[in-house]
Design a protein around this motif. Structure first.
Motif, PDB file in Angstrom:
ATOM      1  N   SER A   1       0.944  -1.324  -0.005  1.00 43.96           N
ATOM      2  CA  SER A   1       0.098  -0.046  -0.011  1.00 43.96           C
ATOM      3  C   SER A   1       0.682   1.137  -0.108  1.00 43.96           C
ATOM      4  O   SER A   1       0.863   2.217  -0.724  1.00 43.96           O
ATOM      5  CB  SER A   1      -1.120   0.049   1.268  1.00 43.96           C
ATOM      6  OG  SER A   1      -0.316   0.292   2.365  1.00 43.96           O
ATOM      7  N   VAL A   2       1.866   1.345   0.759  1.00 41.90           N
ATOM      8  CA  VAL A   2       3.097   2.395   0.645  1.00 41.90           C
ATOM      9  C   VAL A   2       3.449   2.270  -0.662  1.00 41.90           C
ATOM     10  O   VAL A   2       3.673   3.499  -1.229  1.00 41.90           O
ATOM     11  CB  VAL A   2       3.847   2.349   1.809  1.00 41.90           C
ATOM     12  CG1 VAL A   2       4.788   3.260   1.662  1.00 41.90           C
ATOM     13  CG2 VAL A   2       3.175   2.083   3.190  1.00 41.90           C
ATOM     14  N   ALA A   3       3.898   1.407  -0.989  1.00 37.42           N
ATOM     15  CA  ALA A   3       4.533   1.147  -2.636  1.00 37.42           C
ATOM     16  C   ALA A   3       3.625   1.972  -3.388  1.00 37.42           C
ATOM     17  O   ALA A   3       4.189   2.644  -4.430  1.00 37.42           O
ATOM     18  CB  ALA A   3       4.983  -0.004  -2.891  1.00 37.42           C
ATOM     19  N   SER A   4       2.211   1.477  -3.385  1.00 38.17           N
ATOM     20  CA  SER A   4       1.420   2.195  -4.487  1.00 38.17           C
ATOM     21  C   SER A   4       1.403   3.450  -4.696  1.00 38.17           C
ATOM     22  O   SER A   4       1.287   4.131  -5.566  1.00 38.17           O
ATOM     23  CB  SER A   4       0.093   1.542  -4.362  1.00 38.17           C
ATOM     24  OG  SER A   4      -0.605   2.142  -3.195  1.00 38.17           O
ATOM     25  N   GLU A   5       1.304   4.100  -3.305  1.00 36.30           N
ATOM     26  CA  GLU A   5       1.296   5.673  -3.011  1.00 36.30           C
ATOM     27  C   GLU A   5       2.568   6.279  -3.819  1.00 36.30           C
ATOM     28  O   GLU A   5       2.696   7.225  -4.501  1.00 36.30           O
ATOM     29  CB  GLU A   5       1.238   5.873  -1.738  1.00 36.30           C
ATOM     30  CG  GLU A   5       1.246   7.614  -1.455  1.00 36.30           C
ATOM     31  CD  GLU A   5      -0.229   8.361  -1.955  1.00 36.30           C
ATOM     32  OE1 GLU A   5      -0.147   9.334  -1.896  1.00 36.30           O
ATOM     33  OE2 GLU A   5      -0.927   7.441  -2.288  1.00 36.30           O
ATOM     34  N   LEU A   6       3.878   5.637  -3.579  1.00 36.06           N
ATOM     35  CA  LEU A   6       5.364   6.132  -4.146  1.00 36.06           C
ATOM     36  C   LEU A   6       5.370   5.862  -5.556  1.00 36.06           C
ATOM     37  O   LEU A   6       5.871   6.765  -6.185  1.00 36.06           O
ATOM     38  CB  LEU A   6       6.335   5.399  -3.546  1.00 36.06           C
ATOM     39  CG  LEU A   6       6.669   5.426  -2.036  1.00 36.06           C
ATOM     40  CD1 LEU A   6       7.493   4.549  -1.349  1.00 36.06           C
ATOM     41  CD2 LEU A   6       6.944   6.776  -1.552  1.00 36.06           C
ATOM     42  N   LEU A   7       4.606   4.902  -6.124  1.00 38.33           N
ATOM     43  CA  LEU A   7       4.636   4.699  -7.635  1.00 38.33           C
ATOM     44  C   LEU A   7       3.690   5.686  -8.156  1.00 38.33           C
ATOM     45  O   LEU A   7       4.232   6.471  -9.344  1.00 38.33           O
ATOM     46  CB  LEU A   7       4.155   3.357  -7.880  1.00 38.33           C
ATOM     47  CG  LEU A   7       4.905   2.081  -7.581  1.00 38.33           C
ATOM     48  CD1 LEU A   7       4.056   0.840  -7.884  1.00 38.33           C
ATOM     49  CD2 LEU A   7       5.974   2.060  -8.796  1.00 38.33           C
ATOM     50  N   SER A   8       2.423   6.234  -7.615  1.00 33.79           N
ATOM     51  CA  SER A   8       1.697   7.328  -8.501  1.00 33.79           C
ATOM     52  C   SER A   8       2.378   8.544  -8.091  1.00 33.79           C
ATOM     53  O   SER A   8       1.703   9.463  -8.625  1.00 33.79           O
ATOM     54  CB  SER A   8       0.416   6.932  -7.853  1.00 33.79           C
ATOM     55  OG  SER A   8       0.206   7.175  -6.687  1.00 33.79           O
ATOM     56  N   GLY A   9       3.054   8.735  -6.778  1.00 30.63           N
ATOM     57  CA  GLY A   9       3.358  10.261  -6.398  1.00 30.63           C
ATOM     58  C   GLY A   9       4.748  10.400  -6.435  1.00 30.63           C
ATOM     59  O   GLY A   9       4.990  11.389  -5.646  1.00 30.63           O
ATOM     60  N   SER A  10       5.736   9.858  -6.894  1.00 34.91           N
ATOM     61  CA  SER A  10       7.042  10.033  -6.863  1.00 34.91           C
ATOM     62  C   SER A  10       7.765   9.569  -8.054  1.00 34.91           C
ATOM     63  O   SER A  10       7.258   8.845  -8.969  1.00 34.91           O
ATOM     64  CB  SER A  10       7.864   9.663  -5.489  1.00 34.91           C
ATOM     65  OG  SER A  10       8.149   7.816  -5.814  1.00 34.91           O
ATOM     66  N   ASP A  11       9.065   9.994  -8.466  1.00 33.84           N
ATOM     67  CA  ASP A  11       9.610   9.480  -9.431  1.00 33.84           C
ATOM     68  C   ASP A  11      10.771   8.729  -9.072  1.00 33.84           C
ATOM     69  O   ASP A  11      11.793   8.316  -9.387  1.00 33.84           O
ATOM     70  CB  ASP A  11      10.565  10.748 -10.045  1.00 33.84           C
ATOM     71  CG  ASP A  11       9.539  11.732 -10.767  1.00 33.84           C
ATOM     72  OD1 ASP A  11       8.602  11.465 -11.200  1.00 33.84           O
ATOM     73  OD2 ASP A  11       9.755  12.991 -10.508  1.00 33.84           O
ATOM     74  N   MET A  12      10.895   8.000  -7.895  1.00 30.48           N
ATOM     75  CA  MET A  12      11.641   6.779  -7.515  1.00 30.48           C
ATOM     76  C   MET A  12      11.811   5.630  -8.477  1.00 30.48           C
ATOM     77  O   MET A  12      10.452   5.331  -9.131  1.00 30.48           O
ATOM     78  CB  MET A  12      11.096   6.319  -6.203  1.00 30.48           C
ATOM     79  CG  MET A  12      11.465   7.530  -5.069  1.00 30.48           C
ATOM     80  SD  MET A  12      10.722   6.906  -3.333  1.00 30.48           S
ATOM     81  CE  MET A  12      11.755   5.609  -2.903  1.00 30.48           C
TER      82      MET A  12
END
Length: 261
Positions: free
Chosen positions: A211-222
């Motif tokens: 769930s944390v990863a999904s937020e990083l995927l949609s909201g960051s350039d990592m």
């Protein structure tokens, strides 16, 4: 429960505008979400529950760690959907998360819409962090007024282990470590945890990491490998396998789809 302290451990606001009629968005977030369809509307289903319609200007509330199935509908006259939302992690008495202790209706009641809309207007019109925090706490107040306290269970002390997962998910966590925190044997803890949450401790941990990863995927350039490391899954191949199983698509595809929304 007597509330003596309310801590906002995470808060974020954002908004989007799009022309994505009928697109279905499936996600699980590590935060409590309060979402408004300013122009257009949502169909929203939490977990395997009923589907609700927000209507234009309506709000929905989704607890952390619950699967959200969202369908976007544009305003038929303008062909546009405009939305705004806040993400919150609310800790009560330095011990439990708000959505562990309280259930909130999926749709904000009609009598609270105007008040919440005014708070959102103030929140999105200011860049002053002090004013923003005032608005966030007013949102929490409204949620508390419409919330129902969950029935207390014998397994409530498992909240200590769950809170540990939410704050230490980047680290190596074992069943034995969690069991020791709540003074149970590993086997008894495993059984009690699965009965209370519907998942084994490690499955719950991985679900939260995703769930944390999904937020990083949609909201960051990592990079995806960086996200895998950031959520505590060192093997990026295993991360991709877990993510695909949970979201029915690869991490790269998830980013491609949900960055458009």
């Amino acid at each position: 429960m007597e509330i003596q302290k309310i801590g906002l451990e995470y808060c974020k606001k954002d908004n989007t505008k799009n022309r994505c009629e009928g697109i279905c968005h499936v996600k699980t977030l590590p935060y409590l979400s309060v979402v408004q369809s300013v122009e257009g509307s949502y169909d929203i289903r939490l977990g395997t529950g009923a589907t609700y319609q927000t209507g234009e200007g309506g709000f929905f509330v989704a607890p952390a760690d619950v699967k959200q199935t969202i369908v976007h509908h544009v305003n038929p006259e303008t062909g546009t959907m405009t939305n705004r939302w806040v993400f919150l992690k609310i800790r009560l008495n330095d011990a439990c998360w708000f959505d562990e202790l309280y259930s909130v209706p999926t749709l904000l009641p009609d009598e609270k819409k105007a008040e919440m809309n005014c708070i959102f207007d103030r929140l999105f019109d200011t860049a002053n962090p002090f004013s923003e925090y005032v608005c966030y706490y007013e949102i929490v107040r409204i949620l508390s007024e419409i919330a129902r306290e969950k029935e207390k269970k014998k397994g409530m002390k498992l909240g200590v282990a769950i809170s540990y997962i939410h704050t230490h998910y980047r680290e190596k966590i074992t069943v034995e470590l969690l069991a020791e925190m709540v003074h149970l044997s590993a086997s008894r803890f495993f059984s009690a945890f699965k009965k209370a949450t519907g998942a084994s401790p490690i499955a719950y941990l991985n679900h939260y990491r995703l769930s944390v990863a999904s937020e990083l995927l949609s909201g960051s350039d990592m990079r995806i490998s960086e996200i895998s490391d950031a959520v505590g899954i060192e093997d990026s191949i295993y991360f991709n396998k877990l993510f695909r199983k949970h979201y029915q698509m690869s991490p790269s595809r998830y980013r491609e789809v949900y960055r458009k929304l």
